[in-house]
Scaffold this motif. Structure first.
Motif, PDB file in Angstrom:
ATOM      1  N   LEU A  31      -5.930  -5.343   2.886  1.00 28.65           N
ATOM      2  CA  LEU A  31      -6.122  -4.643   1.619  1.00 28.65           C
ATOM      3  C   LEU A  31      -7.471  -4.963   0.985  1.00 28.65           C
ATOM      4  CD1 LEU A  31      -2.597  -4.942  -0.005  1.00 28.65           C
ATOM      5  CD2 LEU A  31      -3.706  -2.888   0.842  1.00 28.65           C
ATOM      6  N   THR A  32      -8.021  -6.099   1.306  1.00 29.40           N
ATOM      7  CA  THR A  32      -9.309  -6.449   0.711  1.00 29.40           C
ATOM      8  C   THR A  32     -10.427  -5.563   1.221  1.00 29.40           C
ATOM      9  OG1 THR A  32      -9.561  -8.094   2.454  1.00 29.40           O
ATOM     10  CG2 THR A  32      -8.685  -8.855   0.369  1.00 29.40           C
ATOM     11  N   GLN A  33     -10.185  -4.888   2.339  1.00 29.68           N
ATOM     12  CA  GLN A  33     -11.192  -4.010   2.892  1.00 29.68           C
ATOM     13  C   GLN A  33     -11.016  -2.582   2.435  1.00 29.68           C
ATOM     14  OE1 GLN A  33     -10.527  -4.797   7.038  1.00 29.68           O
ATOM     15  NE2 GLN A  33     -11.983  -6.475   7.087  1.00 29.68           N
ATOM     16  N   ARG A  34     -10.025  -2.361   1.558  1.00 28.85           N
ATOM     17  CA  ARG A  34      -9.790  -1.024   1.060  1.00 28.85           C
ATOM     18  C   ARG A  34     -10.203  -0.966  -0.402  1.00 28.85           C
ATOM     19  NH1 ARG A  34      -4.109  -2.146   3.035  1.00 28.85           N
ATOM     20  NH2 ARG A  34      -4.221  -1.906   5.283  1.00 28.85           N
ATOM     21  N   ALA A  35     -10.583   0.210  -0.861  1.00 30.60           N
ATOM     22  CA  ALA A  35     -10.941   0.370  -2.258  1.00 30.60           C
ATOM     23  C   ALA A  35      -9.696   0.265  -3.123  1.00 30.60           C
ATOM     24  CB  ALA A  35     -11.595   1.746  -2.477  1.00 30.60           C
ATOM     25  N   PRO A  36      -9.776  -0.373  -4.297  1.00 33.08           N
ATOM     26  CA  PRO A  36      -8.609  -0.474  -5.159  1.00 33.08           C
ATOM     27  C   PRO A  36      -8.074   0.890  -5.521  1.00 33.08           C
ATOM     28  CG  PRO A  36     -10.360  -1.927  -5.907  1.00 33.08           C
ATOM     29  CD  PRO A  36     -10.950  -1.047  -4.854  1.00 33.08           C
ATOM     30  N   ARG A  37      -6.722   1.005  -5.497  1.00 32.67           N
ATOM     31  CA  ARG A  37      -6.083   2.251  -5.871  1.00 32.67           C
ATOM     32  C   ARG A  37      -5.961   2.302  -7.391  1.00 32.67           C
ATOM     33  NH1 ARG A  37      -5.907   5.783  -1.582  1.00 32.67           N
ATOM     34  NH2 ARG A  37      -5.494   4.615   0.329  1.00 32.67           N
ATOM     35  N   GLU A  46       0.829  -1.208   0.000  1.00 29.58           N
ATOM     36  CA  GLU A  46       0.000   0.000   0.000  1.00 29.58           C
ATOM     37  C   GLU A  46       0.862   1.255   0.000  1.00 29.58           C
ATOM     38  OE1 GLU A  46      -3.715   1.958   2.475  1.00 29.58           O
ATOM     39  OE2 GLU A  46      -2.247   0.716   3.528  1.00 29.58           O
ATOM     40  N   GLU A  47       1.915   1.260   0.806  1.00 30.30           N
ATOM     41  CA  GLU A  47       2.779   2.442   0.867  1.00 30.30           C
ATOM     42  C   GLU A  47       3.472   2.687  -0.465  1.00 30.30           C
ATOM     43  OE1 GLU A  47       6.458   4.240   3.573  1.00 30.30           O
ATOM     44  OE2 GLU A  47       5.360   2.440   4.214  1.00 30.30           O
ATOM     45  N   ALA A  48       3.957   1.604  -1.095  1.00 31.22           N
ATOM     46  CA  ALA A  48       4.604   1.762  -2.399  1.00 31.22           C
ATOM     47  C   ALA A  48       3.627   2.277  -3.436  1.00 31.22           C
ATOM     48  CB  ALA A  48       5.198   0.428  -2.843  1.00 31.22           C
ATOM     49  N   THR A  49       2.396   1.776  -3.390  1.00 29.37           N
ATOM     50  CA  THR A  49       1.380   2.229  -4.342  1.00 29.37           C
ATOM     51  C   THR A  49       1.048   3.697  -4.135  1.00 29.37           C
ATOM     52  OG1 THR A  49       0.442  -0.004  -4.416  1.00 29.37           O
ATOM     53  CG2 THR A  49      -0.946   1.805  -5.192  1.00 29.37           C
ATOM     54  N   GLU A  50       0.907   4.096  -2.876  1.00 26.07           N
ATOM     55  CA  GLU A  50       0.617   5.510  -2.573  1.00 26.07           C
ATOM     56  C   GLU A  50       1.732   6.410  -3.099  1.00 26.07           C
ATOM     57  OE1 GLU A  50      -1.884   6.979  -0.967  1.00 26.07           O
ATOM     58  OE2 GLU A  50      -2.991   5.390   0.054  1.00 26.07           O
ATOM     59  N   THR A  51       2.982   5.975  -2.908  1.00 19.97           N
ATOM     60  CA  THR A  51       4.111   6.796  -3.324  1.00 19.97           C
ATOM     61  C   THR A  51       4.186   6.939  -4.836  1.00 19.97           C
ATOM     62  OG1 THR A  51       5.348   6.072  -1.370  1.00 19.97           O
ATOM     63  CG2 THR A  51       6.622   7.031  -3.165  1.00 19.97           C
ATOM     64  N   LEU A  52       3.852   5.877  -5.548  1.00 21.75           N
ATOM     65  CA  LEU A  52       4.025   5.864  -6.998  1.00 21.75           C
ATOM     66  C   LEU A  52       2.758   6.223  -7.775  1.00 21.75           C
ATOM     67  CD1 LEU A  52       6.231   2.650  -7.265  1.00 21.75           C
ATOM     68  CD2 LEU A  52       6.981   5.019  -7.540  1.00 21.75           C
ATOM     69  N   LEU A  53       1.704   6.612  -7.086  1.00 18.99           N
ATOM     70  CA  LEU A  53       0.477   7.017  -7.797  1.00 18.99           C
ATOM     71  C   LEU A  53       0.710   8.182  -8.764  1.00 18.99           C
ATOM     72  CD1 LEU A  53      -2.553   6.704  -5.334  1.00 18.99           C
ATOM     73  CD2 LEU A  53      -2.212   5.583  -7.538  1.00 18.99           C
ATOM     74  N   GLY A 101      -0.420   7.204 -17.355  1.00 18.20           N
ATOM     75  CA  GLY A 101      -1.747   6.712 -17.701  1.00 18.20           C
ATOM     76  C   GLY A 101      -1.956   5.264 -17.333  1.00 18.20           C
ATOM     77  N   VAL A 102      -1.375   4.824 -16.205  1.00 14.85           N
ATOM     78  CA  VAL A 102      -1.447   3.430 -15.775  1.00 14.85           C
ATOM     79  C   VAL A 102      -2.352   3.316 -14.554  1.00 14.85           C
ATOM     80  CG1 VAL A 102      -0.136   1.484 -14.832  1.00 14.85           C
ATOM     81  CG2 VAL A 102       0.829   2.859 -16.691  1.00 14.85           C
ATOM     82  N   THR A 103      -3.211   2.321 -14.552  1.00 12.31           N
ATOM     83  CA  THR A 103      -4.109   2.052 -13.427  1.00 12.31           C
ATOM     84  C   THR A 103      -3.489   1.009 -12.514  1.00 12.31           C
ATOM     85  OG1 THR A 103      -6.056   2.535 -14.772  1.00 12.31           O
ATOM     86  CG2 THR A 103      -6.401   1.253 -12.759  1.00 12.31           C
ATOM     87  N   ILE A 104      -3.524   1.287 -11.206  1.00 14.23           N
ATOM     88  CA  ILE A 104      -2.998   0.347 -10.218  1.00 14.23           C
ATOM     89  C   ILE A 104      -4.149  -0.211  -9.397  1.00 14.23           C
ATOM     90  CG2 ILE A 104      -1.411   0.002  -8.294  1.00 14.23           C
ATOM     91  CD1 ILE A 104       0.183   2.362  -9.201  1.00 14.23           C
ATOM     92  N   GLU A 105      -4.239  -1.529  -9.348  1.00 10.46           N
ATOM     93  CA  GLU A 105      -5.260  -2.198  -8.548  1.00 10.46           C
ATOM     94  C   GLU A 105      -4.576  -3.054  -7.482  1.00 10.46           C
ATOM     95  OE1 GLU A 105      -7.913  -4.377 -11.004  1.00 10.46           O
ATOM     96  OE2 GLU A 105      -8.436  -2.653 -12.281  1.00 10.46           O
ATOM     97  N   THR A 106      -4.964  -2.840  -6.214  1.00 10.53           N
ATOM     98  CA  THR A 106      -4.365  -3.584  -5.104  1.00 10.53           C
ATOM     99  C   THR A 106      -5.412  -4.455  -4.440  1.00 10.53           C
ATOM    100  OG1 THR A 106      -4.809  -1.774  -3.563  1.00 10.53           O
ATOM    101  CG2 THR A 106      -2.661  -1.786  -4.658  1.00 10.53           C
ATOM    102  N   SER A 107      -4.974  -5.593  -3.926  1.00 12.07           N
ATOM    103  CA  SER A 107      -5.872  -6.511  -3.221  1.00 12.07           C
ATOM    104  C   SER A 107      -5.034  -7.421  -2.348  1.00 12.07           C
ATOM    105  CB  SER A 107      -6.700  -7.343  -4.211  1.00 12.07           C
ATOM    106  OG  SER A 107      -5.845  -8.157  -5.011  1.00 12.07           O
ATOM    107  N   GLY A 108      -5.694  -8.182  -1.485  1.00 11.99           N
ATOM    108  CA  GLY A 108      -4.978  -9.149  -0.680  1.00 11.99           C
ATOM    109  C   GLY A 108      -5.335  -9.099   0.785  1.00 11.99           C
ATOM    110  N   HIS A 167      -0.898  -7.729  -5.364  1.00 16.92           N
ATOM    111  CA  HIS A 167      -1.656  -8.610  -4.468  1.00 16.92           C
ATOM    112  C   HIS A 167      -0.738  -9.179  -3.393  1.00 16.92           C
ATOM    113  CE1 HIS A 167      -4.637 -11.608  -3.196  1.00 16.92           C
ATOM    114  NE2 HIS A 167      -3.632 -12.474  -3.162  1.00 16.92           N
ATOM    115  N   ALA A 168      -1.214  -9.139  -2.145  1.00 13.03           N
ATOM    116  CA  ALA A 168      -0.508  -9.755  -1.020  1.00 13.03           C
ATOM    117  C   ALA A 168      -1.355 -10.904  -0.497  1.00 13.03           C
ATOM    118  CB  ALA A 168      -0.254  -8.733   0.086  1.00 13.03           C
ATOM    119  N   GLY A 169      -0.742 -12.070  -0.330  1.00 16.45           N
ATOM    120  CA  GLY A 169      -1.487 -13.250   0.096  1.00 16.45           C
ATOM    121  C   GLY A 169      -0.713 -14.072   1.111  1.00 16.45           C
TER     122      GLY A 169
END
Length: 378
Positions: free
Chosen positions: A370-376, A218-225, A232-239, A276-278
């Motif tokens: 992450l599954t309880q958060r909206a996809p970034r 999540e932190e890496a995704t936030e930093t690189l948004l 023009g790239v969409t990032i989707e996170t889950s796990g 995805h983190a599992g």
């Protein structure tokens, strides 16, 4: 290490075999002698039956024979022990010779000890495995050093050229020169920091604590948004919460490099990155995949080599220094994990980092998965 000279192992084993054989023979002869003495014997001659004393009979009849047997056992024990010890220690001699060759720099030699499994052959197989890994590690370090020298030489050469131009042409645009020098210097600094990071991770000289890979993602995704939005790239996170033990700084660097690589090497304006983190029974898994150009398995297997950048060497503003996945590989290995790169049939790549599972730390206990958060999305 200097040591005082001593007896060889073969000689020690020979003396041990002979000594044990002599002791066993002496005990056996002593038991027979005691038996004969206690029983007593009658000697008869022409003048009549005379009972000989047990001691006299033992000394005259049995003692010389016993002495001869002991001498035979001594000679047989020394000769047989020397031969047996030589045969038993032959594998150790081969292992010693291989060790000396490895000490002198020859890492390609292998013992390959034949025969059924025993202690010596287990040692030889373990030594061969160690040499194989050491040879691969040394070869990789040599390639890395050569590539690093080449990469560092480039910005230094460019800086020297720019300075030579400025010295010979006083009317040259100073602003443009400073801007180009700044870009070259920044690249050299980034490369040096990446090399230091790889060295630190490779030596495993870092403290370990509880880490949640999902929080790292999540932190890496936030930093690189912002970078994702620019491309023009969409990032989707889950796990889910993925607890492990390691360095938070290095694992964040690992995750950031993966996401950064997935953003930069993507379809411009219409790309997607999935993070995805599992959790598995004994491990935790972080997967990052993206859309992009089709890659062959052969090319994908080389992407973790230093200074490899896909199908071509890219030098854009976000191309990095060619050490992104090499750093990921080193950090993964330093955490006793595995890194797998698989090309996606539709294009792009699927990267999996699998690390040993740890207990949830204090932060993970109160964190939301992450599954309880909206996809970034960027």
């Amino acid at each position: 290490m200097d040591r005082a000279p001593g007896l060889s192992v073969r000689l020690k084993l020979t003396l041990s075999y002979a000594g044990f054989l002599m002791l066993a023979g002496a005990l056996l002869l002593a038991a027979v002698g005691v038996f004969l003495v206690r029983q007593g014997w009658l000697e008869t001659n022409s003048s009549g039956a005379v009972k000989a004393t047990p001691g006299t009979l033992f000394v005259r009849g049995f003692a010389p024979t016993a002495a001869a047997v002991l001498v035979f056992l001594l000679v047989f024990g020394l000769l047989g022990g020397w031969i047996l010890a030589g045969r038993m220690l032959a594998p150790l001699t081969r292992i010693t010779d291989a060790t000396r060759k490895a000490t002198n720099g020859s890492l390609s030699h292998r013992i390959r000890l034949p025969g059924r499994k025993d202690e010596f052959r287990e040692l030889a197989d373990a030594f061969d495995t160690m040499l194989t890994r050491l040879e691969a590690h040394v070869a990789e370090q040599r390639r890395f050093a050569a590539n690093a020298s080449h990469e560092l030489r480039t910005p230094l050469a460019v800086s020297k050229t720019l300075l030579d131009v400025a010295r010979t042409d006083p009317n040259h645009d100073t602003g443009e020169l400073i801007q180009r020098l700044d870009a070259v210097n920044t690249r050299a600094i980034d490369l040096t920091e990446a090399l230091l990071l790889i060295s630190r991770a490779d030596q495993r000289s870092f403290p370990r604590e509880h880490v949640d890979l999902s929080l790292m993602a999540e932190e890496a995704t936030e930093t690189l948004l912002p970078l994702a939005e620019k491309h023009g790239v969409t990032i989707e996170t889950s796990g889910d919460i993925a607890p492990t033990i390691g360095s938070p700084t290095l694992l964040l660097q690992l995750t950031t490099n993966l996401v950064h690589n997935a953003i930069v090497h993507n379809l411009p304006g219409r790309g997607t990155v999935w993070v995805h983190a599992g959790v598995r029974p004994r491990t935790v898994v972080l997967t990052v995949e993206n859309t992009g150009e089709k890659l062959t398995p052969q090319l994908a297997s080389t992407l973790t080599e230093p200074f490899q950048r896909g199908t071509e060497r890219i030098h854009s503003d976000h191309a990095g220094v060619g050490l992104g996945l090499a750093i990921v590989k080193t950090i993964t290995q330093a955490h006793d994990g595995t890194l797998t790169l698989t090309p996606r049939p539709a294009g792009g790549i699927h990267i999996t980092v699998e690390l040993p599972k740890g207990r949830p730390g204090p932060a993970a206990a109160v964190a939301t998965s992450l599954t309880q958060r909206a996809p970034r999305q960027g």
